[in-house]
Design a protein around this motif. Structure first.
Motif, mmCIF file in Angstrom:
data_model
loop_
_atom_site.group_PDB
_atom_site.id
_atom_site.type_symbol
_atom_site.label_atom_id
_atom_site.label_comp_id
_atom_site.label_asym_id
_atom_site.label_seq_id
_atom_site.Cartn_x
_atom_site.Cartn_y
_atom_site.Cartn_z
ATOM 1 N N ALA A 164 25.298 87.130 43.832
ATOM 2 C CA ALA A 164 25.581 88.450 43.270
ATOM 3 C C ALA A 164 25.882 88.346 41.784
ATOM 4 C CB ALA A 164 26.763 89.086 44.010
ATOM 5 N N ALA A 165 26.585 87.297 41.375
ATOM 6 C CA ALA A 165 26.893 87.110 39.954
ATOM 7 C C ALA A 165 25.621 86.825 39.158
ATOM 8 C CB ALA A 165 27.892 85.971 39.792
ATOM 9 N N ILE A 166 24.741 85.994 39.688
ATOM 10 C CA ILE A 166 23.491 85.682 38.998
ATOM 11 C C ILE A 166 22.634 86.933 38.850
ATOM 12 C CG2 ILE A 166 21.303 84.437 39.210
ATOM 13 C CD1 ILE A 166 22.872 82.149 40.524
ATOM 14 N N ASP A 167 22.619 87.763 39.892
ATOM 15 C CA ASP A 167 21.816 88.988 39.871
ATOM 16 C C ASP A 167 22.412 90.079 38.991
ATOM 17 O OD1 ASP A 167 20.078 87.845 41.650
ATOM 18 O OD2 ASP A 167 20.768 88.971 43.402
ATOM 19 N N GLY A 168 23.700 89.978 38.704
ATOM 20 C CA GLY A 168 24.380 91.060 38.016
ATOM 21 C C GLY A 168 24.918 92.111 38.962
ATOM 22 N N ARG A 169 24.896 91.802 40.278
ATOM 23 C CA ARG A 169 25.451 92.724 41.269
ATOM 24 C C ARG A 169 26.944 92.549 41.444
ATOM 25 N NH1 ARG A 169 24.050 91.245 46.118
ATOM 26 N NH2 ARG A 169 23.066 89.259 45.549
ATOM 27 N N GLY A 170 27.461 91.456 40.923
ATOM 28 C CA GLY A 170 28.877 91.165 41.071
ATOM 29 C C GLY A 170 29.411 90.499 39.820
ATOM 30 N N PRO A 171 30.730 90.309 39.749
ATOM 31 C CA PRO A 171 31.340 89.734 38.547
ATOM 32 C C PRO A 171 31.009 88.262 38.382
ATOM 33 C CG PRO A 171 32.974 89.993 40.278
ATOM 34 C CD PRO A 171 31.735 90.669 40.774
ATOM 35 N N ASP A 172 31.060 87.808 37.141
ATOM 36 C CA ASP A 172 30.911 86.380 36.885
ATOM 37 C C ASP A 172 32.044 85.626 37.562
ATOM 38 O OD1 ASP A 172 28.665 86.796 35.341
ATOM 39 O OD2 ASP A 172 29.768 86.867 33.443
ATOM 40 N N THR A 173 31.759 84.383 37.922
ATOM 41 C CA THR A 173 32.754 83.589 38.631
ATOM 42 C C THR A 173 32.601 82.113 38.308
ATOM 43 O OG1 THR A 173 33.463 82.843 40.818
ATOM 44 C CG2 THR A 173 31.217 83.641 40.648
ATOM 45 N N PRO A 227 39.161 85.108 39.850
ATOM 46 C CA PRO A 227 39.335 86.318 40.663
ATOM 47 C C PRO A 227 38.432 86.386 41.890
ATOM 48 C CG PRO A 227 39.337 86.870 38.325
ATOM 49 C CD PRO A 227 38.953 85.425 38.421
ATOM 50 N N VAL A 228 37.197 85.930 41.776
ATOM 51 C CA VAL A 228 36.286 85.975 42.922
ATOM 52 C C VAL A 228 36.748 85.008 44.006
ATOM 53 C CG1 VAL A 228 33.929 85.520 43.710
ATOM 54 C CG2 VAL A 228 34.316 86.756 41.559
ATOM 55 N N ALA A 229 37.107 83.789 43.617
ATOM 56 C CA ALA A 229 37.595 82.813 44.591
ATOM 57 C C ALA A 229 38.885 83.292 45.247
ATOM 58 C CB ALA A 229 37.812 81.460 43.914
ATOM 59 N N ASP A 230 39.765 83.860 44.445
ATOM 60 C CA ASP A 230 41.032 84.350 44.994
ATOM 61 C C ASP A 230 40.795 85.462 46.010
ATOM 62 O OD1 ASP A 230 42.349 82.556 43.401
ATOM 63 O OD2 ASP A 230 43.067 84.033 41.948
ATOM 64 N N ARG A 231 39.806 86.317 45.740
ATOM 65 C CA ARG A 231 39.503 87.407 46.665
ATOM 66 C C ARG A 231 38.942 86.862 47.981
ATOM 67 N NH1 ARG A 231 41.790 91.590 47.434
ATOM 68 N NH2 ARG A 231 41.760 90.788 49.539
ATOM 69 N N ILE A 232 38.092 85.844 47.883
ATOM 70 C CA ILE A 232 37.534 85.236 49.094
ATOM 71 C C ILE A 232 38.656 84.663 49.958
ATOM 72 C CG2 ILE A 232 36.109 83.351 49.995
ATOM 73 C CD1 ILE A 232 34.303 83.695 47.532
ATOM 74 N N LEU A 233 39.564 83.919 49.349
ATOM 75 C CA LEU A 233 40.652 83.314 50.108
ATOM 76 C C LEU A 233 41.594 84.365 50.677
ATOM 77 C CD1 LEU A 233 41.511 80.199 47.912
ATOM 78 C CD2 LEU A 233 40.355 80.241 50.127
ATOM 79 N N ALA A 234 41.846 85.425 49.922
ATOM 80 C CA ALA A 234 42.716 86.492 50.431
ATOM 81 C C ALA A 234 42.070 87.181 51.628
ATOM 82 C CB ALA A 234 43.004 87.500 49.327
ATOM 83 N N ASP A 235 40.772 87.437 51.549
ATOM 84 C CA ASP A 235 40.078 88.070 52.670
ATOM 85 C C ASP A 235 40.049 87.143 53.888
ATOM 86 O OD1 ASP A 235 39.632 90.259 51.087
ATOM 87 O OD2 ASP A 235 37.524 89.824 50.682
ATOM 88 N N ALA A 236 39.838 85.833 53.644
ATOM 89 C CA ALA A 236 39.857 84.870 54.747
ATOM 90 C C ALA A 236 41.228 84.831 55.400
ATOM 91 C CB ALA A 236 39.472 83.481 54.243
ATOM 92 N N ALA A 237 42.271 84.874 54.579
ATOM 93 C CA ALA A 237 43.636 84.877 55.109
ATOM 94 C C ALA A 237 43.884 86.111 55.968
ATOM 95 C CB ALA A 237 44.643 84.809 53.963
#
Length: 323
Positions: A164-173, A227-237
């Protein structure tokens, strides 16, 4: 009397022989993959038997019970094709029990008969334990239908968010460089439109077995603060906590909860969330082969108490504050 417990894993198999008369470890054994679901029955049988005989040493004829714990043990119908006959031919003519790895994880973390065990590694599953047996399962539905918040879920989400980041559909990470560093570059991108990094990553991932996407999960933990990694871990939690809460329904509030698996033990928001939920009820699973040997003792009708578990080499500490 001697019992042998075997922890049959997807990559390695370990065994422990315990002399319950003098209460000492007779020996330990190790071999290759022992799970028939991933390795086939022939190879699994060979490795389970090899590890068990290695642990028993020259006292195989004294073994009165053999217990094997493995992922999906209940799905095999409680049998590993040809194991009993092969074991008897090798001098292990005792009764054999095959149980799920959940039960081995439970008895590696405590010796009680009531509570909850949660395994969060590549997959995620929880079970209630009643009378020392698995009573009810929560999740564990596999990478396609469940295992919410576990290693596969985290790894797939990491790749998804990088694309998504490469496509521009999501934030850089920060995950982009880390994930791409694990991606073999294509020799040629001729006639392939789009960003070559995108093409290479997609082709690489579709060349993997789906569950191998779990290999990207450690990169997310490595990227804490992004922020992207933190969101992934928060959602996993959130997802793993939901699984734990569902398993806790109807379980006495003083009953222990055993945590097992690489994700449950991560020094991350996932572990923090579980500790916050469970408090001093939490126990960390120790060595799965100890749990398998405790299962063997119970099947033989012998005491399998906390003193026995500790005598097999497990530290007696409880998990308090954090695993």
């Amino acid at each position: 009397m001697i019992v042998v417990g075997v922890d049959a894993g997807g990559t390695s198999t370990r065994a422990l022989a315990w002399d319950d008369t003098v209460r000492v470890v007779v020996g330990v054994g190790r071999s290759g993959p022992g799970n028939p679901n991933s390795s086939g029955h022939d190879l699994a049988r060979l490795n389970v038997l090899r590890a068990a005989l290695d642990a028993a040493g020259g006292r195989a004829d004294e073994v009165t019970r053999l217990a094997v714990t493995m992922a999906g043990g209940s799905a095999t119908g409680g049998a590993l094709d040809g194991l009993a006959a092969a074991a008897a031919a090798a001098g292990l003519g005792c009764p054999i029990d095959i149980e799920p790895d959940l039960l081995g994880a439970w008895f590696s973390g405590c010796s009680e008969e009531q509570g909850v065990v949660l395994i969060a590694g590549t997959g995620a599953v929880a079970a209630t334990i009643v009378g020392g047996r698995i009573n009810r399962l929560v999740d564990g539905a596999g990478w396609l239908l469940g295992d919410d918040g576990a290693g596969f879920w985290i790894g797939r989400r990491a790749v998804h968010d990088v694309l998504a980041a490469i496509d521009g559909r999501g934030p850089d990470t920060a995950l982009t460089d880390l994930v791409l560093a694990r991606t073999p570059q294509l020799a040629s991108h001729r006639d392939r439109p789009g960003d070559p990094r995108r093409v290479a990553l997609i082709e690489h991932c579709y060349g993997l077995r789906p569950v191998q996407l779990a290999g990207f999960a450690p990169l997310v933990v490595q990227s804490v603060g992004d922020p992207v990694a933190d969101r992934i871990l928060a959602d996993a939690a959130d997802l793993i906590e939901s699984t734990a809460r569902a398993a806790l329904v109807g379980v006495h509030e003083s009953s222990p909860v055993v945590l097992a698996g690489s994700v449950a033990g991560l020094d991350s928001v996932i572990r923090d969330r579980l500790v916050s939920l469970l408090g001093d009820r939490a126990r960390l699973a120790s060595d799965g082969v100890v749990g398998a040997t405790m299962v063997a003792l119970r099947a033989a009708g012998r005491p399998a108490d906390e003193a026995t578990r500790v005598a097999m080499g497990v530290p007696p500490e409880r998990v308090q504050g954090q695993p």
